[in-house]
Write an enzyme that holds these catalytic residues in place. Structure first.
Site, short mmCIF file in Angstrom:
data_model
loop_
_atom_site.label_atom_id
_atom_site.label_comp_id
_atom_site.label_asym_id
_atom_site.label_seq_id
_atom_site.Cartn_x
_atom_site.Cartn_y
_atom_site.Cartn_z
N ARG A 1 2.64 -15.87 0.09
CA ARG A 1 3.18 -14.52 -0.26
C ARG A 1 3.39 -13.55 0.97
NH1 ARG A 1 -2.18 -12.77 -4.12
NH2 ARG A 1 -1.77 -14.27 -5.71
N ARG B 1 -6.13 -12.41 4.79
CA ARG B 1 -4.96 -12.16 4.21
C ARG B 1 -3.92 -12.97 4.73
NH1 ARG B 1 -3.30 -7.94 0.80
NH2 ARG B 1 -5.43 -6.83 1.66
N GLU C 1 -12.07 -8.55 -2.75
CA GLU C 1 -11.66 -9.16 -3.82
C GLU C 1 -11.63 -10.71 -3.52
OE1 GLU C 1 -7.66 -8.09 -5.03
OE2 GLU C 1 -7.37 -10.04 -5.83
N SER D 1 -9.05 -11.98 -9.65
CA SER D 1 -8.46 -11.19 -10.50
C SER D 1 -8.24 -11.48 -11.66
CB SER D 1 -7.42 -10.44 -9.54
OG SER D 1 -6.90 -9.25 -10.01
N ARG E 1 -10.53 -17.60 0.29
CA ARG E 1 -11.55 -16.61 0.68
C ARG E 1 -13.08 -16.80 0.28
NH1 ARG E 1 -8.65 -10.64 -1.51
NH2 ARG E 1 -7.08 -10.82 0.51
#
Length: 424
Positions: free
Chosen positions: A262, A277, A349, A352, A391
RNA sequence: GGAGAGAUGGCUGAGCGGUUGAAAGCGACGGUCUUGAAAACCGUUGAGGGCGCAAGUCCUCCGUGAGUUCGAAUCUCACUCUCUCCA
């Protein structure tokens, strides 16, 4: 993509539902363009009909040896007129398609109202944040101290937002993916699947990354017009593109392990430290193709499957029902799983889980055949991370650290780590 | 990288530029026959869309995109993909 009916017959209602997620639909413009479309399309089709009929007559006359020159001469006007109208219609249809491609999915009735993160609702939680009798360190500090996590070399090799893992941490990341795949394949009935990590623009359009979110992807340059996948949702979901799946094959449940890439455009300064991130991370993803009447039950199930991983790892987490404004573009309903991070003193998070209903299916013509009626109908697509591996690694490190900066692994991983219980 | 061959419905596979959305076969579905099944026979069987309350009617689609033509699965060009051979 929404059902064209939403724009043609229920425009006002559609607009008001979209408002819940903060999207403003240009009702006046669409009404105007749709009216033009309707008139123009009828006109074009009538001209096509005329052309077809007359051409057929020419064929018949010619086979009988009759003179056809006058008929042919009279057709020249029709051809030119059709061409002009057709061009006009094509332009209009392109415009409408472009507008509709940028309209997000309608939030399901059960989705909480609200526009920001603040309005998300906790549905349930598991475990309690552990009390430390020392100040818990963040994973980056721990990893660097262990000599197994290296951001400087990653920056040298590539740039910011990358990491080099070595030794036990590299191994931990590897066995975490195996652990997750094992649980989902053996206990939850998902079929493991391996897919390309580069995808074409059509695939990105199908799942909703294009046309609006092009800047979020790494698009490769040169002869190949491909993009690195931001999630395996893209390649896996596209398996259903242009397919008509026999009803008895549903539901289809896939679990894929892939790296994800990303650009994180527009997140400058956010989570710059550590592995939270990154431009590249590992993820185990659950994807399901469902009959419409089953999709919401499947959504609950899929969410619980992702939760199962956190439960087995004994990581405290909560399940948040995202409010309309905080959901992704393609989602009709979405739960986020948030894991406790001691160093940040908050939940972050880690998964999702979304039901897209027919939104993605319509973009890619993914259908199934109803055996009773014999008719084709759009499937519902769902997916959820099960889990984001990077994560998860972070969460384990932070939640299982001791005063010495050692990581005491959750019991379920001991065998995977060949008996090793502590990373030090 | 070079040279060839190809791409047609769920599959196999026909298709002189003219009532071809497409022969034939297989498969699938329905029926007849049968105690039941098989076989045999008969029939049905692509997708997407417009208009319309509806019955219905019309349009588009033969890898993709352009072009020639009154008319294109069929002719021309470009591209994509697949297969074979050579490097």
């Amino acid at each position: 993509m929404l059902d064209p009916k939403c724009f043609r017959q229920e425009l006002e209602v559609t607009a008001s539902i979209l408002q819940k997620r903060g999207f403003k639909l240009d009702v006046t413009l669409i009404k105007d363009l749709e009216e033009k479309r309707r008139v123009l399309q009828v006109e074009v089709q009538n001209l096509q009909n005329e052309r077809n009929q007359r051409s057929k007559e020419v064929g018949i006359a010619k086979s009988k040896g009759e003179d056809i020159s006058s008929v042919i001469a009279s057709m020249h006007g029709v051809g030119a007129k059709l061409e002009a109208k057709q061009a006009e219609l094509d332009e209009l249809l392109d415009k409408l398609h472009d507008i509709y491609s940028r309209v997000p999915n309608l939030p399901h009735d059960a989705v909480p109202k609200g526009l920001t993160e603040e309005d998300n609702l906790e549905v349930r939680h598991f475990g309690k944040p552990k009390k430390f009798d020392f100040t818990p360190k963040d994973h980056a500090t721990l990893g660097i101290a262990l000599g197994m996590m290296d951001f400087e070399n990653a920056a040298k090799i590539t740039g910011a937002r990358f990491v080099v893992l070595t030794d036990k941490l590299a191994k931990l990341q590897r066995i975490l993916t195996k652990f997750m795949l094992d649980v989902h394949t053996k206990e939850h009935g998902y079929k493991e699947i391996y897919v390309p990590h580069l995808v074409n623009a059509t695939s990105l359009f199908s799942t909703g990354q294009l046309p609006k979110f092009s800047a979020d992807q790494f698009n490769i340059e040169g002869d190949f017009n491909y993009s690195l996948i931001p999630t395996s949702e893209v390649p896996v979901t596209n398996l259903a593109r242009d397919e008509i799946i026999p009803e008895e094959k549903l539901p289809i449940k896939y679990v894929a392990y892939t790296p994800c890439y990303r650009s994180e455009a527009g997140t400058y300064g956010k989570d710059m430290q550590g592995m939270i991130r990154q431009h590249q991370f590992e993820k185990v993803e659950l994807v399901r193709f469902e009959k419409p009447e089953n999709s919401y039950q499947a959504h609950e199930e899929l969410t619980s499957h992702a939760e199962k991983i956190l439960q087995k790892l004994e990581l405290p987490y909560r399940v948040m029902a995202l409010c309309a404004g905080d959901m992704g573009f393609s989602a009709a309903k979405c739960y986020d799983l948030e894991v406790w991070l001691p160093s940040q003193d908050k939940y972050r998070e880690i998964s999702s889980c979304s039901n897209f209903e027919s939104f993605q299916a319509r973009r890619m013509q993914a259908r199934y055949r109803d055996t009773k009626t014999g008719k084709t109908e759009l499937i519902h697509t769902l997916n959820g991370s099960g889990l984001a591996v990077g994560r998860t690694l972070v969460a384990i490190m932070e939640n299982y650290q001791d005063q010495n900066g050692y990581i005491h692994l959750p019991e379920v991983l001991w065998d995977y780590m060949d008996g090793e219980k502590v990373i030090k």
